[in-house]
Scaffold this motif. Structure first.
Motif, short mmCIF file in Angstrom:
data_model
loop_
_atom_site.label_atom_id
_atom_site.label_comp_id
_atom_site.label_asym_id
_atom_site.label_seq_id
_atom_site.Cartn_x
_atom_site.Cartn_y
_atom_site.Cartn_z
N PHE A 1 14.99 8.27 2.08
CA PHE A 1 13.89 7.50 1.50
C PHE A 1 14.41 6.11 1.12
CE2 PHE A 1 15.99 9.70 -1.99
CZ PHE A 1 16.11 8.71 -2.96
N VAL A 2 13.48 5.20 0.89
CA VAL A 2 13.83 3.83 0.52
C VAL A 2 13.83 3.70 -1.00
CG1 VAL A 2 13.21 1.38 0.70
CG2 VAL A 2 12.80 2.92 2.62
N ARG A 3 14.88 3.11 -1.54
CA ARG A 3 14.99 2.85 -2.98
C ARG A 3 14.82 1.36 -3.21
NH1 ARG A 3 18.92 1.03 -6.59
NH2 ARG A 3 19.11 2.14 -8.58
N PRO B 1 3.45 4.42 11.08
CA PRO B 1 3.43 3.05 10.60
C PRO B 1 2.05 2.67 10.08
CG PRO B 1 4.57 3.20 12.70
CD PRO B 1 3.94 4.52 12.44
N GLY B 2 2.02 2.10 8.92
CA GLY B 2 0.75 1.63 8.37
C GLY B 2 0.09 2.61 7.44
N MET C 1 10.43 6.42 4.44
CA MET C 1 11.24 5.65 5.37
C MET C 1 10.41 4.73 6.26
SD MET C 1 14.42 5.73 4.99
CE MET C 1 14.91 5.06 6.57
N SER C 2 9.11 5.01 6.38
CA SER C 2 8.27 4.10 7.17
C SER C 2 8.29 2.69 6.59
CB SER C 2 6.83 4.62 7.22
OG SER C 2 6.31 4.77 5.91
N VAL C 3 8.47 2.60 5.27
CA VAL C 3 8.50 1.29 4.61
C VAL C 3 9.73 0.50 5.06
CG1 VAL C 3 8.74 0.15 2.37
CG2 VAL C 3 7.15 2.04 2.63
N ALA D 1 0.81 -1.21 0.00
CA ALA D 1 0.00 0.00 0.00
C ALA D 1 0.85 1.27 0.00
CB ALA D 1 -0.94 0.01 1.21
N ASN D 2 2.12 1.13 0.36
CA ASN D 2 3.00 2.31 0.43
C ASN D 2 4.01 2.38 -0.70
OD1 ASN D 2 2.80 4.10 3.06
ND2 ASN D 2 2.22 2.02 3.62
N THR D 3 3.98 1.41 -1.61
CA THR D 3 4.93 1.42 -2.73
C THR D 3 4.26 1.36 -4.09
OG1 THR D 3 5.17 -1.00 -2.71
CG2 THR D 3 6.70 0.28 -1.34
N GLY D 4 3.06 0.76 -4.17
CA GLY D 4 2.40 0.60 -5.46
C GLY D 4 3.00 -0.52 -6.29
N MET D 5 3.78 -1.40 -5.67
CA MET D 5 4.35 -2.52 -6.41
C MET D 5 3.28 -3.46 -6.94
SD MET D 5 7.74 -4.15 -4.61
CE MET D 5 7.04 -4.17 -2.96
#
Length: 443
Positions: free
Chosen positions: A262-264, A432-433, A280-282, A234-238
């Motif tokens: 940020f996360v890559r 979170p979430g 970064m929450s991911v 839900a937080n990346t759209g993968m």
């Protein structure tokens, strides 16, 4: 052949015979295919030898005519060719050329939809009209997984399989190339079944309690992984296929020009590779998974079973159970939700927040046209201030005043002016979430 009796050669490559494995005395003929090491056996439907000879010569002449004019010699039913097609792709799946899931879906299309439609038809007699009429037949007679109408997306996929079987038949010379279907597949512009903000908040709240209610340690492990899997999606759209291929080495933390981290993620799916970014929450969700995973090496897959093996279904049954127990299996339109709904939720929330559609298309690995086609319903929410302008209860406000201008106009004794939050989801700051959003759901 041992079942032949009373065999008589009429000319080289043409014989008539009776069969020992049948109850009647009718004659058969066997015709050799010119310049090939193959034969065609036909029933002559007569027990009189003179008639059998004449019919055998007729069959030989007809076969040569078909070869001369490039007409298929062997008549096969659609079901027979479709089974050969399915068996061929099953071997490809076993060899790793395609996924086993892809084969299962294709085989299901054949067994549950295409065979009931044209299974008994001779493959040489199936024309363009059968292909064109399929969507109407399927939407009229079919039933969706939720018990309602068939999804146009499902019909589109089945129609694509229909076309692939005919292309396979042409490659095997069962039909002429001109018999392959033409024209576009049925449109699949169905609404994507994302969660609304309230629904996502409900799911998130319910899921945290659901994890603690597992009956044993194994259940707790799987529910914990499933919960964090949902948050990541839900937080990346993968895409699910991209998540299935994701390895620990595909993750890294980077900083932007302002030093914000940020996360890559480097993802692979649909035969393509791309880079996407996440808040970064991911990273915290991935750390939760890594802390209890038995596959935590750089080359290991991230989403696995409790034994460290690949999770081929990506916790499908657990997600179904969670959606059912939380009362969120079906959307307001009555459509059944699946793992893909988290990707759609991501897209909808980001559009609501005002992200440029070009950037979103890059992030999600799709086209701008697809975003506009499938998420056009977000536009009214995104532009509510413009649409509602001038209506009662929607008075205009100054939107171009900068913070320093507001401060300069303040009178002594006034309370500090706070900048108004961006229009978006109600709640606290990102935690979170919460799906990536400037105003997010509770953690």
């Amino acid at each position: 052949m041992t079942f032949m009796t009373d065999k008589e050669e009429l000319k080289p490559g043409l014989i008539i015979f009776r069969r020992t494995d049948v109850q009647h005395d009718n004659w058969y003929c066997r015709v050799k295919i010119p310049e090939e090491d193959r034969y065609k056996i036909l029933s002559l439907k007569t027990s009189i030898v003179a008639e059998a000879r004449a019919k055998a010569y007729d069959e030989d002449a007809e076969l040569r005519f078909k070869i001369k004019h490039e007409i298929p010699v062997f008549n096969r039913s659609f079901a027979e060719v479709a089974k050969e097609f399915s068996d061929f792709h099953k071997k490809r799946a076993e060899a790793g050329q395609i996924s086993m899931h892809r084969w299962r879906v294709t085989d299901s299309h054949i067994r549950t939809a295409l065979n009931p439609y044209v299974g008994t038809n001779q493959i040489t007699l199936i024309g363009q009209e059968k292909y064109d009429d399929y969507p109407t037949w399927r939407l009229t007679t079919g039933v969706g997984r939720s018990g309602g109408r068939m999804s146009t997306g499902t019909v589109r996929d089945e129609q694509a399989t229909f076309r692939s079987v005919m292309k396979f038949a042409a490659s095997r010379n069962y039909i002429k190339d001109s018999q392959m279907f033409k024209g576009r597949l049925v449109s699949a512009k169905a609404r994507r079944e994302e969660f609304t903000p309230d629904e996502y908040r409900k799911l998130h709240t319910f899921a945290r309690k659901w994890v603690t209610q597992a009956r044993n340690k194994t259940g707790t492990w799987f529910r914990t992984i499933t919960y964090n899997f949902i948050l990541i999606m839900a937080n990346t759209g993968m895409r699910p296929s991209e998540a299935r291929n994701l390895q620990w080495r595909d993750l890294s933390v980077q900083s932007d020009r302002q030093g914000r981290k940020f996360v890559r993620l480097s993802v692979r799916g649909k035969g393509k590779h791309r880079i996407l970014v996440a808040p970064m929450s991911v990273a915290a969700y991935f750390e939760r998974i890594k802390a209890i995973s038995k596959a935590a090496k750089d080359d290991d897959l991230i989403f696995t079973t409790d034994e460290g093996k690949v999770a081929r279904t990506l916790y499908h049954s657990l997600i179904e159970r969670l959606l059912k127990e939380s009362g969120l299996t079906y959307s307001s339109s009555g459509s059944r939700r699946s793992t893909y709904c988290f990707r759609h939720t991501y897209a909808t929330f980001r559009l609501t927040e005002g992200i440029d559609v070009i950037f979103l298309a890059k992030q999600m690995g799709t086209s701008v046209a697809m975003i506009e086609n499938f998420y056009g319903h977000v536009t009214p929410v995104k532009n509510a201030d413009r649409i509602l302008s001038g209506l009662p209860g929607w008075e205009p406000i100054a939107t171009d005043a900068r913070p320093q201008e507001l401060a300069a106009s303040a009178k002594p004794g006034d309370k500090p002016v706070r900048r108004k939050r961006k229009a978006g989801l109600p709640g606290k700051s990102a935690g979170p979430g919460a799906p990536a959003s400037s105003s997010s759901l509770p953690s």
